[in-house]
Design a protein around this motif. Structure first.
Motif, PDB file in Angstrom:
ATOM      1  N   ALA A 179       0.927   8.338   6.244  1.00 40.19           N
ATOM      2  CA  ALA A 179       0.687   7.123   7.009  1.00 40.19           C
ATOM      3  C   ALA A 179      -0.057   6.222   6.713  1.00 40.19           C
ATOM      4  CB  ALA A 179       0.187   7.844   8.479  1.00 40.19           C
ATOM      5  N   MET A 180      -0.373   5.164   7.391  1.00 45.51           N
ATOM      6  CA  MET A 180      -1.110   3.942   7.035  1.00 45.51           C
ATOM      7  C   MET A 180      -2.066   3.391   8.198  1.00 45.51           C
ATOM      8  SD  MET A 180      -1.655   2.071   4.155  1.00 45.51           S
ATOM      9  CE  MET A 180      -0.299   2.508   3.286  1.00 45.51           C
ATOM     10  N   VAL A 181      -3.303   3.383   8.016  1.00 44.54           N
ATOM     11  CA  VAL A 181      -4.056   2.708   8.901  1.00 44.54           C
ATOM     12  C   VAL A 181      -4.308   1.207   8.557  1.00 44.54           C
ATOM     13  CG1 VAL A 181      -6.711   2.481   9.802  1.00 44.54           C
ATOM     14  CG2 VAL A 181      -5.440   4.804   9.016  1.00 44.54           C
ATOM     15  N   VAL A 182      -3.901   0.404   9.692  1.00 42.27           N
ATOM     16  CA  VAL A 182      -3.734  -0.911   9.481  1.00 42.27           C
ATOM     17  C   VAL A 182      -4.698  -1.753  10.316  1.00 42.27           C
ATOM     18  CG1 VAL A 182      -2.323  -3.111   9.601  1.00 42.27           C
ATOM     19  CG2 VAL A 182      -1.214  -0.986   9.024  1.00 42.27           C
ATOM     20  N   TYR A 183      -5.636  -2.379   9.834  1.00 42.04           N
ATOM     21  CA  TYR A 183      -6.659  -3.308  10.758  1.00 42.04           C
ATOM     22  C   TYR A 183      -6.258  -4.683  10.432  1.00 42.04           C
ATOM     23  CZ  TYR A 183     -11.114  -5.283  11.666  1.00 42.04           C
ATOM     24  OH  TYR A 183     -12.134  -6.022  12.155  1.00 42.04           O
ATOM     25  N   VAL A 184      -6.315  -5.129  11.629  1.00 43.85           N
ATOM     26  CA  VAL A 184      -5.869  -6.844  11.677  1.00 43.85           C
ATOM     27  C   VAL A 184      -6.971  -7.698  12.470  1.00 43.85           C
ATOM     28  CG1 VAL A 184      -4.158  -8.272  12.693  1.00 43.85           C
ATOM     29  CG2 VAL A 184      -3.453  -6.084  12.081  1.00 43.85           C
ATOM     30  N   ASN A 185      -7.342  -8.608  11.742  1.00 46.33           N
ATOM     31  CA  ASN A 185      -8.520  -9.135  12.274  1.00 46.33           C
ATOM     32  C   ASN A 185      -8.252 -10.675  12.283  1.00 46.33           C
ATOM     33  OD1 ASN A 185     -11.077 -10.253  12.699  1.00 46.33           O
ATOM     34  ND2 ASN A 185     -11.915 -10.369  10.639  1.00 46.33           N
ATOM     35  N   ASP A 186      -8.325 -11.358  13.582  1.00 50.69           N
ATOM     36  CA  ASP A 186      -7.951 -12.759  13.673  1.00 50.69           C
ATOM     37  C   ASP A 186      -8.972 -13.653  13.291  1.00 50.69           C
ATOM     38  OD1 ASP A 186      -7.266 -15.220  14.716  1.00 50.69           O
ATOM     39  OD2 ASP A 186      -6.799 -14.842  16.666  1.00 50.69           O
ATOM     40  N   VAL A 187      -8.642 -14.362  12.115  1.00 49.93           N
ATOM     41  CA  VAL A 187      -9.735 -14.933  11.288  1.00 49.93           C
ATOM     42  C   VAL A 187      -9.341 -16.536  11.447  1.00 49.93           C
ATOM     43  CG1 VAL A 187     -10.190 -13.461   9.656  1.00 49.93           C
ATOM     44  CG2 VAL A 187      -8.318 -15.110   9.248  1.00 49.93           C
ATOM     45  N   THR A 188      -8.656 -16.971  12.708  1.00 45.75           N
ATOM     46  CA  THR A 188      -8.346 -18.295  12.984  1.00 45.75           C
ATOM     47  C   THR A 188      -9.546 -19.142  13.202  1.00 45.75           C
ATOM     48  OG1 THR A 188      -6.190 -17.676  13.898  1.00 45.75           O
ATOM     49  CG2 THR A 188      -6.939 -19.869  14.149  1.00 45.75           C
ATOM     50  N   THR A 189     -10.555 -18.707  13.832  1.00 46.71           N
ATOM     51  CA  THR A 189     -11.809 -19.376  14.397  1.00 46.71           C
ATOM     52  C   THR A 189     -12.457 -19.610  13.075  1.00 46.71           C
ATOM     53  OG1 THR A 189     -11.372 -18.697  16.660  1.00 46.71           O
ATOM     54  CG2 THR A 189     -13.540 -19.360  15.887  1.00 46.71           C
ATOM     55  N   ALA A 214       0.748  -1.052   0.029  1.00 42.09           N
ATOM     56  CA  ALA A 214      -0.046   0.011   0.065  1.00 42.09           C
ATOM     57  C   ALA A 214       0.794   1.178   0.064  1.00 42.09           C
ATOM     58  CB  ALA A 214      -0.830   0.125   1.204  1.00 42.09           C
ATOM     59  N   PHE A 215       1.831   1.439   0.628  1.00 41.30           N
ATOM     60  CA  PHE A 215       2.864   2.467   0.630  1.00 41.30           C
ATOM     61  C   PHE A 215       3.375   2.595  -0.878  1.00 41.30           C
ATOM     62  CE2 PHE A 215       3.358   2.146   5.639  1.00 41.30           C
ATOM     63  CZ  PHE A 215       3.204   3.485   5.709  1.00 41.30           C
ATOM     64  N   ALA A 237      -4.740  -2.734   4.822  1.00 39.94           N
ATOM     65  CA  ALA A 237      -3.933  -1.489   5.045  1.00 39.94           C
ATOM     66  C   ALA A 237      -4.492  -0.343   4.219  1.00 39.94           C
ATOM     67  CB  ALA A 237      -2.412  -1.822   4.419  1.00 39.94           C
ATOM     68  N   TYR A 238      -4.703   0.768   4.889  1.00 38.39           N
ATOM     69  CA  TYR A 238      -5.553   1.613   4.228  1.00 38.39           C
ATOM     70  C   TYR A 238      -4.600   3.188   4.261  1.00 38.39           C
ATOM     71  CZ  TYR A 238      -9.622  -1.189   5.003  1.00 38.39           C
ATOM     72  OH  TYR A 238     -10.333  -2.255   5.167  1.00 38.39           O
ATOM     73  N   PRO A 239      -4.410   3.626   3.168  1.00 40.53           N
ATOM     74  CA  PRO A 239      -3.490   4.928   2.988  1.00 40.53           C
ATOM     75  C   PRO A 239      -4.029   6.164   3.581  1.00 40.53           C
ATOM     76  CG  PRO A 239      -3.502   3.774   0.882  1.00 40.53           C
ATOM     77  CD  PRO A 239      -4.429   3.156   1.715  1.00 40.53           C
ATOM     78  N   ALA A 240      -3.316   7.119   4.410  1.00 38.87           N
ATOM     79  CA  ALA A 240      -3.887   8.210   4.796  1.00 38.87           C
ATOM     80  C   ALA A 240      -2.907   9.322   4.408  1.00 38.87           C
ATOM     81  CB  ALA A 240      -3.785   8.163   6.443  1.00 38.87           C
ATOM     82  N   TYR A 241      -3.629  10.381   3.872  1.00 40.96           N
ATOM     83  CA  TYR A 241      -2.994  11.559   3.129  1.00 40.96           C
ATOM     84  C   TYR A 241      -2.997  12.869   4.076  1.00 40.96           C
ATOM     85  CZ  TYR A 241      -2.811   8.511  -0.944  1.00 40.96           C
ATOM     86  OH  TYR A 241      -2.836   7.647  -1.660  1.00 40.96           O
ATOM     87  N   ASN A 242      -2.055  13.669   3.733  1.00 38.57           N
ATOM     88  CA  ASN A 242      -1.997  15.111   4.560  1.00 38.57           C
ATOM     89  C   ASN A 242      -2.576  16.140   3.825  1.00 38.57           C
ATOM     90  OD1 ASN A 242      -0.149  15.863   2.691  1.00 38.57           O
ATOM     91  ND2 ASN A 242       1.590  15.434   4.062  1.00 38.57           N
ATOM     92  N   GLU A 243      -2.560  17.073   4.226  1.00 41.74           N
ATOM     93  CA  GLU A 243      -3.262  18.446   3.563  1.00 41.74           C
ATOM     94  C   GLU A 243      -2.858  18.685   2.160  1.00 41.74           C
ATOM     95  OE1 GLU A 243      -0.212  20.252   6.388  1.00 41.74           O
ATOM     96  OE2 GLU A 243      -1.994  18.717   6.410  1.00 41.74           O
ATOM     97  N   SER A 291      -5.203   0.962  -1.133  1.00 46.16           N
ATOM     98  CA  SER A 291      -5.351   0.031  -0.103  1.00 46.16           C
ATOM     99  C   SER A 291      -5.055  -1.455  -0.503  1.00 46.16           C
ATOM    100  CB  SER A 291      -6.730   0.111   0.467  1.00 46.16           C
ATOM    101  OG  SER A 291      -7.767   0.115  -0.412  1.00 46.16           O
ATOM    102  N   ALA A 292      -4.711  -2.107   0.304  1.00 43.74           N
ATOM    103  CA  ALA A 292      -4.311  -3.564   0.183  1.00 43.74           C
ATOM    104  C   ALA A 292      -4.863  -4.382   1.344  1.00 43.74           C
ATOM    105  CB  ALA A 292      -2.806  -3.761   0.217  1.00 43.74           C
ATOM    106  N   VAL A 293      -5.128  -5.661   0.892  1.00 41.75           N
ATOM    107  CA  VAL A 293      -5.612  -6.715   1.960  1.00 41.75           C
ATOM    108  C   VAL A 293      -4.874  -8.024   1.788  1.00 41.75           C
ATOM    109  CG1 VAL A 293      -7.582  -8.106   2.778  1.00 41.75           C
ATOM    110  CG2 VAL A 293      -7.942  -5.701   1.942  1.00 41.75           C
ATOM    111  N   ARG A 294      -4.539  -8.754   2.779  1.00 33.35           N
ATOM    112  CA  ARG A 294      -3.725  -9.981   2.577  1.00 33.35           C
ATOM    113  C   ARG A 294      -3.968 -10.776   3.947  1.00 33.35           C
ATOM    114  NH1 ARG A 294       2.552  -9.434   1.445  1.00 33.35           N
ATOM    115  NH2 ARG A 294       1.412  -8.488  -0.414  1.00 33.35           N
ATOM    116  N   GLU A 295      -4.171 -12.113   3.750  1.00 30.28           N
ATOM    117  CA  GLU A 295      -4.325 -13.143   4.824  1.00 30.28           C
ATOM    118  C   GLU A 295      -2.737 -13.563   5.018  1.00 30.28           C
ATOM    119  OE1 GLU A 295      -6.976 -16.902   5.393  1.00 30.28           O
ATOM    120  OE2 GLU A 295      -8.113 -14.982   5.468  1.00 30.28           O
ATOM    121  N   VAL A 296      -2.349 -13.785   6.405  1.00 27.51           N
ATOM    122  CA  VAL A 296      -1.190 -13.917   6.804  1.00 27.51           C
ATOM    123  C   VAL A 296      -1.118 -14.950   7.864  1.00 27.51           C
ATOM    124  CG1 VAL A 296       1.093 -13.128   7.735  1.00 27.51           C
ATOM    125  CG2 VAL A 296      -0.019 -11.801   6.212  1.00 27.51           C
TER     126      VAL A 296
END
Length: 545
Positions: free
Chosen positions: A297-307, A261-262, A285-291, A267-272
């Protein structure tokens, strides 16, 4: 005549001196008032509450303007609400009092955008809605000034006195100047409160997200993290890199979609899958931009999908078993007819054959093997009907017997001894017999595989009643022990993860123990494992009574 002129001159001089004194006194009073306004402006900051603001105003004001009632009210959603007042303990026209727009003196000051003076309220020919309440608190005169910000009224500042004609036209300028300065301070405090409240709401929302949510800069340093209390910051001066501190990718940042994503700005998504814990993460991962529209910066969301993946694997395994069961049922039906003929004919011949005949033992073997095959086929047919998961009374001894009927031949042909020790006093439990058989079959097959290449291989299966140390209550158990290779702690910690296997691809899917654990938990029980390298393994199914 001379005396008259001298007297007139003296009188004129006295009057001139009196005017000068009055002018000086008025200028002094005005200067004091301006100083008070400046003092109030300096003492009020944006973090103050409305009560703190009126406290800062109340004391210095008494030296330049007398009052028995001081309050300010603000417009909120079309209503004029008193936010703070002196005396504080007064309920009538006190904090929280709502002044309706119909025939209200403070509302008049707001609409006219100028001070409104009432010299004798009790005898005023025009009555306003709050007059009765003013009489109840002994207020006889009042002055109301609009609180203006950019010529827009946000409320009103109110002074009241227990004396009539306490305020004059000369007080207008001071009160309005005070109101203008106070309006700026109050508006700034209100705006700051709104910003602080909005910030607090966002922070609470940020923290309320159950999954990991964090903000990183272009160097992968963690700027914000919603699980900050769980973050172990570096003590050695090393930068707070997300791949060190949060480590969803096991320290390898190239696995993280934020890298992509950088580079792309998209934005990018991957299962790890974590390399050591085998926990499965879905990372976005979602890119964040300034004025300046620069990626900062990057907003990163991590979801545990093991279950979730485990449940999907169980559904996959169930579908697979259903297909195998259907096939097994077809084969079993096809074999049932010839087996019935074999067993029947062998029985007929045995009746006509003397027990001393040399073929008698052979015929007995044919009949016994046919009956054993029939029992195996019957168990296969039962296994194929696992679509019904209703619970009922189950004997764990029966579970062991049926499981051994199905796979004992596969184990014994590898020259592995099976030792069975079942307790005759074991109570029945509520469960699904077919599902419990699936667990034990999995234990036995794993034990067989662990004994590959081991001389004098041995599997012991036993049942019994124990005192469960976790629940401190009675429980029943089935224990399968082998003297095989055993497992090291690294492997032992991962055996229940879906798709984890140490076998060749053609020999295992890595789903057996994952599915078995799910079944055990459905029955309110658990699976305990004890193993040491070179000392074998013990798998125990423990169920509550």
């Amino acid at each position: 005549m001379v005396l008259y002129r001298e007297a007139a001159a003296k009188t004129q001089k006295d009057l001139a001196e009196g005017d000068v004194r009055k002018i000086i006194e008025e200028l002094t009073r005005q200067n004091n008032r301006m100083a008070i306004i400046q003092q109030i402006a300096k003492s009020i900051n944006v973090e103050m509450t409305y009560e703190e603001i009126i406290d800062e105003v109340a004391t210095p004001l008494r030296s330049v303007l007398s009052y028995d009632l001081l309050s300010f009210c603000l417009l909120e959603k079309g209503q004029l609400i008193i936010k703070a007042s002196i005396p504080k303990e007064q309920e009538i026209l006190g904090e929280g009092w709502v002044l309706h727009s119909n025939n209200s003196a403070p509302w008049k000051a707001i609409h006219d955008k100028r001070c409104f003076l009432r010299q004798d309220i009790w005898h005023d020919s025009h009555k306003y809605q709050e007059d009765e309440h003013l009489r109840m608190v002994n207020i006889k005169s009042a002055i109301m000034a609009p609180l203006l910000v950019n010529n827009e009224a946000i409320g009103a500042l109110n002074f009241g006195s227990s004396k009539t004609y306490a305020y004059s036209e000369n007080d207008f300028i001071f009160v309005q100047q005070l109101a203008d300065q106070l309006a700026v301070c109050i508006n700034n405090a209100r705006l700051f409160g709104e910003v602080s409240r909005s910030k607090r709401e966002w922070e609470e929302t940020f923290k309320a997200v159950p999954d990991k949510l964090f903000l990183i800069d272009c160097s992968f340093n963690v700027l914000r993290y919603n699980k900050q209390e769980n973050l172990l910051l570096d003590n050695d001066g090393r930068e707070n890199k997300c791949y060190h501190l949060i480590a969803c990718c096991g320290g390898d940042r190239q696995l993280c979609p934020a890298v992509e994503a950088f580079k792309t700005g998209v934005s990018a998504v991957r299962e790890v899958t974590h390399p050591s814990t085998r926990v499965i993460f879905n990372i976005s991962a979602y890119p964040a931009y300034n004025e300046n529209s620069e990626l900062c910066a990057m907003v990163v969301y991590v979801n545990d999908v093991t279950t979730k993946r485990r449940m999907e694997s169980q559904l996959f395994q169930s579908a697979k078993l259903a297909a195998i069961g259907e096939m097994a049922a077809g084969v079993a039906h096809e074999l049932n007819s010839p087996l019935t003929a074999i067993i029947g004919n062998a029985g007929l011949i045995l009746r006509k054959t003397d027990c001393k005949d040399k073929h008698y033992r052979l015929l007995e073997d044919i009949k016994n093997c046919g009956q054993r095959s029939k029992r195996i086929i019957q168990n296969l047919l039962t296994f194929a009907r696992q679509d019904s998961y209703s619970f009922g009374p189950v004997s764990l001894n029966d579970v062991v017997e049926t499981s051994l009927y199905l796979i004992s031949y596969q184990i014994e042909k590898n020259k592995i001894a099976i030792v069975k020790k079942t307790s005759s006093s074991i109570p029945v439990v509520m469960g699904n017999k077919l599902q419990l058989e699936q667990i034990i079959i999995n234990f036995l097959l794993n034990a067989r595989d662990a004994l590959e290449g081991v001389s004098e291989g041995r599997i012991e299966i036993c049942t019994g009643v124990i005192e469960d140390p976790e629940t401190e209550s009675p429980a029943v158990m089935i224990r399968v022990t082998d003297n095989g290779r055993g497992m090291d702690p690294g492997i032992l910690s991962q055996i229940f993860n879906p798709f984890f296997t140490t076998k060749e691809k053609t020999k295992g899917t890595g789903l057996g123990l994952s599915v078995s654990l799910g079944i055990a938990q459905t029955h309110g029980g658990r699976i305990d494992v004890a193993s040491e390298p070179g000392a074998g393994s013990t798998f125990s199914l423990i169920l509550p009574v």
